[in-house]
Design an enzyme around this catalytic site. Structure first.
Site, mmCIF file in Angstrom:
data_model
loop_
_atom_site.group_PDB
_atom_site.id
_atom_site.type_symbol
_atom_site.label_atom_id
_atom_site.label_comp_id
_atom_site.label_asym_id
_atom_site.label_seq_id
_atom_site.Cartn_x
_atom_site.Cartn_y
_atom_site.Cartn_z
ATOM 1 N N GLU A 48 52.852 30.421 -27.701
ATOM 2 C CA GLU A 48 52.942 29.263 -27.266
ATOM 3 C C GLU A 48 52.062 28.374 -28.308
ATOM 4 O OE1 GLU A 48 50.090 29.254 -24.047
ATOM 5 O OE2 GLU A 48 50.584 27.269 -23.136
ATOM 6 N N LYS A 118 56.826 23.681 -19.980
ATOM 7 C CA LYS A 118 55.948 24.530 -19.063
ATOM 8 C C LYS A 118 55.654 23.868 -17.639
ATOM 9 C CE LYS A 118 51.612 27.168 -19.450
ATOM 10 N NZ LYS A 118 50.479 27.245 -20.460
ATOM 11 N N CYS A 151 53.171 31.431 -21.053
ATOM 12 C CA CYS A 151 52.007 31.909 -20.534
ATOM 13 C C CYS A 151 51.567 31.890 -19.217
ATOM 14 C CB CYS A 151 51.039 30.926 -21.267
ATOM 15 S SG CYS A 151 49.105 31.951 -21.777
#
Ligand code: ACM
Length: 275
Positions: A48, A118, A151
């Site tokens: 990321e 995300k 993540c």
């Protein structure tokens, strides 16, 4: 796209970016990858925000470091893909109108296979980024359908479940893990969805703008559909991690002659999941 190979080579980049130095950080990743005796791979996964660093201190800082989808990171990942033959997945801040997402791109040669913003922002990320509004992507690759999440998405079981239900056999997972239980937790995620997961996490420490220090825990890993730890990196050093897998091992969800745990799902009885 060509037929699914039975055996694919995965390279995971565990780097240690210096905040706010994207050119330097990209050059370091290129040295790590292209300096190998045999840089070829089928899939390369980077962390990321792999080239910018993580702990933004202001929106102005983010504005300076964010890019359009076809910006310098796209060009860099295309070059890496061309030089290695790999599908390349990496996280970066993406400009979305006047806002910024904590995004990731999947690139093969000069083509964008997927772009993801995300959807579950972690802690201080919520001060800077906007949440993605599009579903987690599943896309075709030369080695079969692949998914992408970033993540903290891992702590929402629905995220990887939705990718697996959409047919992903391998899920790339660019990360900046700071919580200690991610590496173990992802083993169960892989088992309960019977997919390969490829987590690329960074190492190093950031302490910016008087905010609490963050130590990134490394331990990038490739986990198999039965929970086997196929490869795992160290907690505190940059490293390239390599693994060979057969994505087809993730195709069947049958764990006993009469038990296919995707067919046996009872979504009508899980109504609280969608409320
Ligand atoms: C995280 O989502 N970067 C912890």
């Amino acid at each position: 796209m060509q037929k699914t190979p039975r055996n694919i080579k995965i390279t995971v980049v565990q780097n240690s970016p210096e905040f706010g130095r994207p050119e330097k950080n990209r050059a370091e990743v290129a040295r790590m990858l292209l300096g190998q005796a045999d840089p070829s791979a089928d899939l390369i996964v980077l962390p990321e925000l792999f080239a910018t660093g993580y702990q933004f201190d202001s929106r102005a800082e983010l504005r300076d470091l964010a890019e359009p989808e076809d910006g310098p990171t796209f060009g860099f990942l295309s070059e890496i893909s061309g030089a290695t033959g790999a599908v390349v997945v990496a996280g970066l801040p993406i400009r979305r109108g006047a806002d910024f997402s904590n995004g990731a791109l999947a690139i093969f040669k000069n083509s964008l296979l997927a772009s993801y913003d995300k959807i579950h922002l972690f802690d201080e990320e919520r001060d800077f980024f906007v949440e993605g509004t599009r579903p987690l992507p599943v896309f075709e690759t030369p080695f079969g359908p692949m998914g992408l999440m970033i993540c903290f998405d891992w702590l929402f079981p629905e995220a990887l479940r939705s990718l697996a239900l959409s047919g992903a056999l391998v899920v790339a997972h660019p990360s900046n893990w700071v919580l200690p239980f991610g590496p173990q937790g992802m083993i169960l995620r892989s088992v309960e969805n019977r997919v390969f997961t490829v987590t690329a996490n960074r190492v190093g420490r950031e302490e910016r703008g008087g905010r609490p220090p963050l130590t990134f825990i490394g331990q990038s890993q490739v986990i198999g559909p039965r929970g086997d730890v196929i490869a795992r990196g160290p907690a505190d050093e940059p490293v390239l991690l390599q693994a060979r897998i057969d994505p087809e091992e993730a195709r069947s969800k049958k764990v006993a002659s009469r038990s296919d745990f995707f067919e046996q799902r009872r979504p009508g009885l899980y109504s609280s999941l969608t409320s």
